[in-house]
Design a protein around this motif. Sequence first.
Motif, PDB file in Angstrom:
ATOM      1  N   ASP A  43       0.838  -1.192   0.000  1.00  0.00           N
ATOM      2  CA  ASP A  43       0.000   0.000   0.000  1.00  0.00           C
ATOM      3  C   ASP A  43       0.874   1.243   0.000  1.00  0.00           C
ATOM      4  O   ASP A  43       2.094   1.152   0.101  1.00  0.00           O
ATOM      5  N   VAL A  44       0.237   2.372  -0.178  1.00  0.00           N
ATOM      6  CA  VAL A  44       0.938   3.646  -0.215  1.00  0.00           C
ATOM      7  C   VAL A  44       0.276   4.572   0.792  1.00  0.00           C
ATOM      8  O   VAL A  44      -0.947   4.729   0.795  1.00  0.00           O
ATOM      9  N   LYS A  45       1.084   5.161   1.648  1.00  0.00           N
ATOM     10  CA  LYS A  45       0.603   6.174   2.590  1.00  0.00           C
ATOM     11  C   LYS A  45       0.721   7.522   1.881  1.00  0.00           C
ATOM     12  O   LYS A  45       1.773   7.854   1.321  1.00  0.00           O
ATOM     13  N   MET A  46      -0.359   8.280   1.882  1.00  0.00           N
ATOM     14  CA  MET A  46      -0.397   9.535   1.147  1.00  0.00           C
ATOM     15  C   MET A  46      -0.259  10.729   2.079  1.00  0.00           C
ATOM     16  O   MET A  46      -0.681  10.684   3.230  1.00  0.00           O
ATOM     17  N   LYS A  47       0.305  11.808   1.554  1.00  0.00           N
ATOM     18  CA  LYS A  47       0.359  13.081   2.267  1.00  0.00           C
ATOM     19  C   LYS A  47      -0.945  13.832   2.010  1.00  0.00           C
ATOM     20  O   LYS A  47      -1.686  13.515   1.077  1.00  0.00           O
ATOM     21  N   GLU A  48      -1.203  14.833   2.807  1.00  0.00           N
ATOM     22  CA  GLU A  48      -2.419  15.624   2.628  1.00  0.00           C
ATOM     23  C   GLU A  48      -2.440  16.340   1.285  1.00  0.00           C
ATOM     24  O   GLU A  48      -3.507  16.608   0.747  1.00  0.00           O
ATOM     25  N   ASP A  49      -1.267  16.637   0.734  1.00  0.00           N
ATOM     26  CA  ASP A  49      -1.211  17.346  -0.550  1.00  0.00           C
ATOM     27  C   ASP A  49      -1.372  16.408  -1.747  1.00  0.00           C
ATOM     28  O   ASP A  49      -1.293  16.824  -2.897  1.00  0.00           O
ATOM     29  N   GLY A  50      -1.592  15.108  -1.486  1.00  0.00           N
ATOM     30  CA  GLY A  50      -1.819  14.145  -2.553  1.00  0.00           C
ATOM     31  C   GLY A  50      -0.569  13.447  -3.047  1.00  0.00           C
ATOM     32  O   GLY A  50      -0.645  12.579  -3.908  1.00  0.00           O
ATOM     33  N   ASN A  51       0.595  13.799  -2.534  1.00  0.00           N
ATOM     34  CA  ASN A  51       1.834  13.132  -2.913  1.00  0.00           C
ATOM     35  C   ASN A  51       2.072  11.907  -2.036  1.00  0.00           C
ATOM     36  O   ASN A  51       1.519  11.791  -0.948  1.00  0.00           O
ATOM     37  N   VAL A  52       2.921  11.022  -2.528  1.00  0.00           N
ATOM     38  CA  VAL A  52       3.247   9.795  -1.790  1.00  0.00           C
ATOM     39  C   VAL A  52       4.127  10.149  -0.592  1.00  0.00           C
ATOM     40  O   VAL A  52       5.126  10.842  -0.730  1.00  0.00           O
ATOM     41  N   ASP A  53       3.729   9.661   0.574  1.00  0.00           N
ATOM     42  CA  ASP A  53       4.530   9.814   1.789  1.00  0.00           C
ATOM     43  C   ASP A  53       5.438   8.605   1.977  1.00  0.00           C
ATOM     44  O   ASP A  53       6.616   8.742   2.286  1.00  0.00           O
ATOM     45  N   ALA A  54       4.884   7.383   1.782  1.00  0.00           N
ATOM     46  CA  ALA A  54       5.674   6.165   1.978  1.00  0.00           C
ATOM     47  C   ALA A  54       5.044   4.988   1.255  1.00  0.00           C
ATOM     48  O   ALA A  54       3.818   4.863   1.205  1.00  0.00           O
ATOM     49  N   PHE A  55       5.900   4.140   0.695  1.00  0.00           N
ATOM     50  CA  PHE A  55       5.493   2.847   0.165  1.00  0.00           C
ATOM     51  C   PHE A  55       5.595   1.862   1.328  1.00  0.00           C
ATOM     52  O   PHE A  55       6.586   1.867   2.062  1.00  0.00           O
ATOM     53  N   ARG A  56       4.557   1.018   1.494  1.00  0.00           N
ATOM     54  CA  ARG A  56       4.559   0.092   2.627  1.00  0.00           C
ATOM     55  C   ARG A  56       4.276  -1.331   2.163  1.00  0.00           C
ATOM     56  O   ARG A  56       3.526  -1.543   1.212  1.00  0.00           O
ATOM     57  N   VAL A  57       4.897  -2.277   2.845  1.00  0.00           N
ATOM     58  CA  VAL A  57       4.619  -3.698   2.618  1.00  0.00           C
ATOM     59  C   VAL A  57       4.304  -4.353   3.957  1.00  0.00           C
ATOM     60  O   VAL A  57       4.886  -3.995   4.976  1.00  0.00           O
ATOM     61  N   LYS A  58       3.353  -5.259   3.925  1.00  0.00           N
ATOM     62  CA  LYS A  58       3.038  -6.074   5.106  1.00  0.00           C
ATOM     63  C   LYS A  58       3.484  -7.492   4.777  1.00  0.00           C
ATOM     64  O   LYS A  58       3.234  -7.984   3.670  1.00  0.00           O
ATOM     65  N   ALA A  59       4.166  -8.148   5.722  1.00  0.00           N
ATOM     66  CA  ALA A  59       4.702  -9.479   5.455  1.00  0.00           C
ATOM     67  C   ALA A  59       4.563 -10.383   6.665  1.00  0.00           C
ATOM     68  O   ALA A  59       4.616  -9.926   7.807  1.00  0.00           O
ATOM     69  N   GLU A  60       4.374 -11.668   6.376  1.00  0.00           N
ATOM     70  CA  GLU A  60       4.415 -12.707   7.403  1.00  0.00           C
ATOM     71  C   GLU A  60       5.841 -13.235   7.452  1.00  0.00           C
ATOM     72  O   GLU A  60       6.363 -13.707   6.439  1.00  0.00           O
ATOM     73  N   VAL A  61       6.479 -13.125   8.598  1.00  0.00           N
ATOM     74  CA  VAL A  61       7.854 -13.584   8.764  1.00  0.00           C
ATOM     75  C   VAL A  61       7.830 -14.860   9.605  1.00  0.00           C
ATOM     76  O   VAL A  61       7.367 -14.843  10.747  1.00  0.00           O
ATOM     77  N   SER A  62       8.305 -15.956   9.022  1.00  0.00           N
ATOM     78  CA  SER A  62       8.350 -17.248   9.718  1.00  0.00           C
ATOM     79  C   SER A  62       9.770 -17.501  10.199  1.00  0.00           C
ATOM     80  O   SER A  62      10.734 -17.239   9.478  1.00  0.00           O
ATOM     81  N   PHE A  63       9.859 -18.004  11.433  1.00  0.00           N
ATOM     82  CA  PHE A  63      11.179 -18.345  11.968  1.00  0.00           C
ATOM     83  C   PHE A  63      11.061 -19.529  12.904  1.00  0.00           C
ATOM     84  O   PHE A  63      10.007 -19.798  13.478  1.00  0.00           O
TER      85      PHE A  63
END
Length: 68
Positions: A43-63
């Motif tokens: 997903d992408v977190k957006m700034k109030e001005d409509g620009n991209v603030d951060a690219f995000r990934v969610k992951a399952e980490v197995s150990f």
Amino acid sequence: MVSKVVILVGQSPVSWEEATTNLIKEAQVSLRHITRILVTEFDVKMKEDGNVDAFRVKAEVSFRIEAH
């Protein structure tokens, strides 16, 4: 062998690839014996001005859990 799965979120202002790399690096700091990382969401977190603030990934980490 017993494994545990945790869900982590990584982010980057540059790309999803860098967000994934950041997630892996941070996971390796506190988790040992990582066997798999499955990225489940982008997903992408957006700034109030409509620009991209951060690219995000969610992951399952197995150990592996160490048995005593």
